[in-house]
Write a protein that holds these residues in place. Structure first.
Motif, mmCIF file in Angstrom:
data_model
loop_
_atom_site.group_PDB
_atom_site.id
_atom_site.type_symbol
_atom_site.label_atom_id
_atom_site.label_comp_id
_atom_site.label_asym_id
_atom_site.label_seq_id
_atom_site.Cartn_x
_atom_site.Cartn_y
_atom_site.Cartn_z
ATOM 1 N N MET A 73 -36.527 -11.737 35.793
ATOM 2 C CA MET A 73 -35.760 -10.527 36.046
ATOM 3 C C MET A 73 -36.091 -9.464 35.000
ATOM 4 N N ASP A 74 -36.256 -8.249 35.480
ATOM 5 C CA ASP A 74 -36.512 -7.104 34.610
ATOM 6 C C ASP A 74 -35.195 -6.358 34.477
ATOM 7 N N ALA A 75 -34.409 -6.715 33.477
ATOM 8 C CA ALA A 75 -33.037 -6.207 33.344
ATOM 9 C C ALA A 75 -33.037 -4.808 32.741
ATOM 10 N N PHE A 76 -31.899 -4.398 32.219
ATOM 11 C CA PHE A 76 -31.774 -3.055 31.665
ATOM 12 C C PHE A 76 -32.872 -2.770 30.639
ATOM 13 N N ARG A 77 -33.551 -1.645 30.829
ATOM 14 C CA ARG A 77 -34.570 -1.183 29.895
ATOM 15 C C ARG A 77 -34.362 0.310 29.697
ATOM 16 N N HIS A 78 -34.823 0.846 28.565
ATOM 17 C CA HIS A 78 -34.770 2.285 28.375
ATOM 18 C C HIS A 78 -35.682 2.958 29.393
ATOM 19 N N GLY A 79 -35.122 3.874 30.163
ATOM 20 C CA GLY A 79 -35.886 4.571 31.184
ATOM 21 C C GLY A 79 -36.130 6.019 30.801
ATOM 22 N N PRO A 80 -36.310 6.902 31.791
ATOM 23 C CA PRO A 80 -36.532 8.322 31.511
ATOM 24 C C PRO A 80 -35.426 8.893 30.638
ATOM 25 N N ALA A 81 -35.783 9.805 29.740
ATOM 26 C CA ALA A 81 -34.814 10.374 28.811
ATOM 27 C C ALA A 81 -35.051 11.872 28.643
ATOM 28 N N ALA A 82 -34.007 12.562 28.234
ATOM 29 C CA ALA A 82 -34.100 13.981 27.888
ATOM 30 C C ALA A 82 -33.346 14.189 26.586
ATOM 31 N N ASP A 83 -33.965 14.811 25.610
ATOM 32 C CA ASP A 83 -33.347 15.029 24.299
ATOM 33 C C ASP A 83 -33.398 16.520 23.969
ATOM 34 N N LYS A 84 -32.254 17.159 23.956
ATOM 35 C CA LYS A 84 -32.173 18.590 23.671
ATOM 36 C C LYS A 84 -32.296 18.870 22.175
ATOM 37 N N GLY A 85 -31.977 17.844 21.380
ATOM 38 C CA GLY A 85 -31.961 18.041 19.936
ATOM 39 C C GLY A 85 -30.701 18.719 19.456
ATOM 40 N N VAL A 117 -29.610 15.547 34.601
ATOM 41 C CA VAL A 117 -29.347 14.202 35.109
ATOM 42 C C VAL A 117 -30.103 13.960 36.411
ATOM 43 N N LYS A 118 -30.134 14.953 37.291
ATOM 44 C CA LYS A 118 -30.872 14.795 38.550
ATOM 45 C C LYS A 118 -32.353 14.545 38.298
ATOM 46 N N ASP A 119 -32.920 15.212 37.328
ATOM 47 C CA ASP A 119 -34.323 14.994 36.995
ATOM 48 C C ASP A 119 -34.554 13.586 36.467
ATOM 49 N N LEU A 120 -33.639 13.116 35.608
ATOM 50 C CA LEU A 120 -33.768 11.755 35.080
ATOM 51 C C LEU A 120 -33.707 10.732 36.214
ATOM 52 N N LEU A 121 -32.786 10.930 37.149
ATOM 53 C CA LEU A 121 -32.656 9.993 38.259
ATOM 54 C C LEU A 121 -33.871 10.050 39.178
ATOM 55 N N ASP A 122 -34.439 11.230 39.348
ATOM 56 C CA ASP A 122 -35.643 11.354 40.169
ATOM 57 C C ASP A 122 -36.820 10.593 39.564
ATOM 58 N N PRO A 181 -36.516 4.442 38.707
ATOM 59 C CA PRO A 181 -36.525 3.661 39.947
ATOM 60 C C PRO A 181 -35.120 3.565 40.528
ATOM 61 N N ALA A 182 -35.036 3.535 41.843
ATOM 62 C CA ALA A 182 -33.730 3.415 42.503
ATOM 63 C C ALA A 182 -33.153 2.027 42.239
ATOM 64 N N PRO A 183 -31.844 1.929 42.044
ATOM 65 C CA PRO A 183 -31.245 0.604 41.812
ATOM 66 C C PRO A 183 -31.327 -0.255 43.065
ATOM 67 N N GLU A 184 -31.420 -1.566 42.862
ATOM 68 C CA GLU A 184 -31.379 -2.466 43.999
ATOM 69 C C GLU A 184 -29.950 -2.546 44.530
ATOM 70 N N PRO A 185 -29.782 -2.767 45.830
ATOM 71 C CA PRO A 185 -28.436 -2.735 46.424
ATOM 72 C C PRO A 185 -27.561 -3.897 45.962
ATOM 73 N N VAL A 186 -26.267 -3.637 45.903
ATOM 74 C CA VAL A 186 -25.292 -4.683 45.629
ATOM 75 C C VAL A 186 -25.240 -5.640 46.819
ATOM 76 N N TYR A 187 -25.192 -6.953 46.548
ATOM 77 C CA TYR A 187 -25.088 -7.913 47.636
ATOM 78 C C TYR A 187 -23.843 -7.642 48.472
ATOM 79 N N GLY A 188 -24.014 -7.565 49.787
ATOM 80 C CA GLY A 188 -22.892 -7.359 50.685
ATOM 81 C C GLY A 188 -22.532 -5.911 50.934
ATOM 82 N N ALA A 189 -23.223 -4.975 50.291
ATOM 83 C CA ALA A 189 -22.916 -3.558 50.466
ATOM 84 C C ALA A 189 -23.682 -3.005 51.663
ATOM 85 N N GLY A 190 -23.037 -2.115 52.402
ATOM 86 C CA GLY A 190 -23.705 -1.441 53.504
ATOM 87 C C GLY A 190 -23.908 -2.292 54.737
#
Length: 302
Positions: free
Chosen positions: A261-273, A285-290, A293-302
């Motif tokens: 499993m590839d668990a929580f890792r530091h991903g895209p970041a923005a630092d204004k200083g 935040v929208k840019d960071l999410l873009d 990678p999209a999260p995998e779905p919760v079991y039983g959702a949708g």
């Protein structure tokens, strides 16, 4: 015989995955402490030593060595006595497999406090206390100058890694086990102990209602992908001397599939200083999410 003469504790070993682990350890030459409180699927009912004793008899019928433990792993004195049982009967302890657990599933708005507490107790406290007392034993051995080559295998779940609808208490406890695994791996490595976790999927009395209709047995002679015995080879290998140097990792195991499993890792970041203004964070935040990678779905959702 990759675990020949190693002394192993398996909790929750009276049935299901734990029983399969205990039997495979015995086949691979280990001396096994079979721990089980003997209660019902939801943790209710009177305790019974019968499930653990039956597995001990199975191991002895195979020509192996085993002893039953009826101790409550979520109780401090019980966990201490469990570790002492291994040392008293077999002279030492080489591996601990934390597997004991039960379910009390509810949607969050229907989940009672005692159902939350009971699941947290058996899964999270029931991992912490045996690990604490086994770790203290191994630390003392290392400080006394005796070589330690010990293993801990914890049991998380896909529910703890991705979430599972209707299992808020179980998912939270299993996620906590991942965090506990990472910390224990970092703390106990200096004493010669590795700590890893598995997220298994198999047909047991815990999962038969959760996955009703999706865990059918195959036709005669076919590969039963959901048999608990399929998970045990990885657990036994992690409990052997061959797994030296592998620690702090989480493995999924299902049928013939093993996944790191590839668990929580530091991903895209923005630092204004400088301090952000809330009004300017929308596009950031929208840019960071873009870029993430999209999260995998919760079991039983949708």
């Amino acid at each position: 015989m990759i675990c020949k003469d190693r002394v192993v504790i398996v909790t929750g070993a009276g049935r299901g995955l734990g029983r399969a682990h205990a039997l495979e350890f015995a086949r691979q030459g280990a001396k096994v402490v079979v721990n089980d409180l003997g209660v019902e699927r939801d943790g209710g009912g009177a305790a019974s030593s019968a499930p653990a004793r039956r597995v001990v008899e199975e191991i002895r019928a195979l020509g192996g060595q085993a002893v039953a433990s009826p101790h409550d792993v979520a109780d401090g004195a019980g966990a201490m006595a469990l570790v002492a049982t291994a040392i008293e009967h077999f002279g030492r302890l080489d591996a601990l497999v934390n597997n004991a657990g039960f379910l009390r599933d509810r949607m969050l708005v229907n989940l009672a406090e005692d159902e939350w507490d009971a699941v947290m107790r058996v899964h999270l406290r029931g991992h912490f206390l045996p690990l604490k007392h086994a770790g203290a034993y191994w630390r003392a051995e290392a400080k006394a100058g005796r070589p330690v080559d010990a293993r801990v295998i914890n049991t998380s779940s896909g529910a703890g890694l991705l979430g599972s609808v209707g299992q808020g208490n179980y998912s939270a406890a299993k996620a906590g086990i991942v965090g506990l695994t990472l910390v224990a791996a970092a703390e106990l490595g200096r004493y010669g102990v590795t700590v890893n976790a598995i997220a298994p999927a198999a047909r047991t009395r815990m999962t038969e209602q959760v996955f009703a209709g999706t865990m059918a047995r195959p036709a005669e002679g076919g590969f039963d992908a959901m048999a608990p015995e399929n998970v045990s080879p990885l657990v036994v290998w992690l409990g052997s001397a061959e797994s030296a140097g592998i620690t702090g990792r989480i493995f999924e195991a299902e049928g013939g599939r093993i996944c790191v499993m590839d668990a929580f890792r530091h991903g895209p970041a923005a630092d204004k200083g400088a301090r952000w203004d809330p009004a300017e964070l929308g596009p950031v935040v929208k840019d960071l999410l873009d870029r993430a990678p999209a999260p995998e779905p919760v079991y039983g959702a949708g």
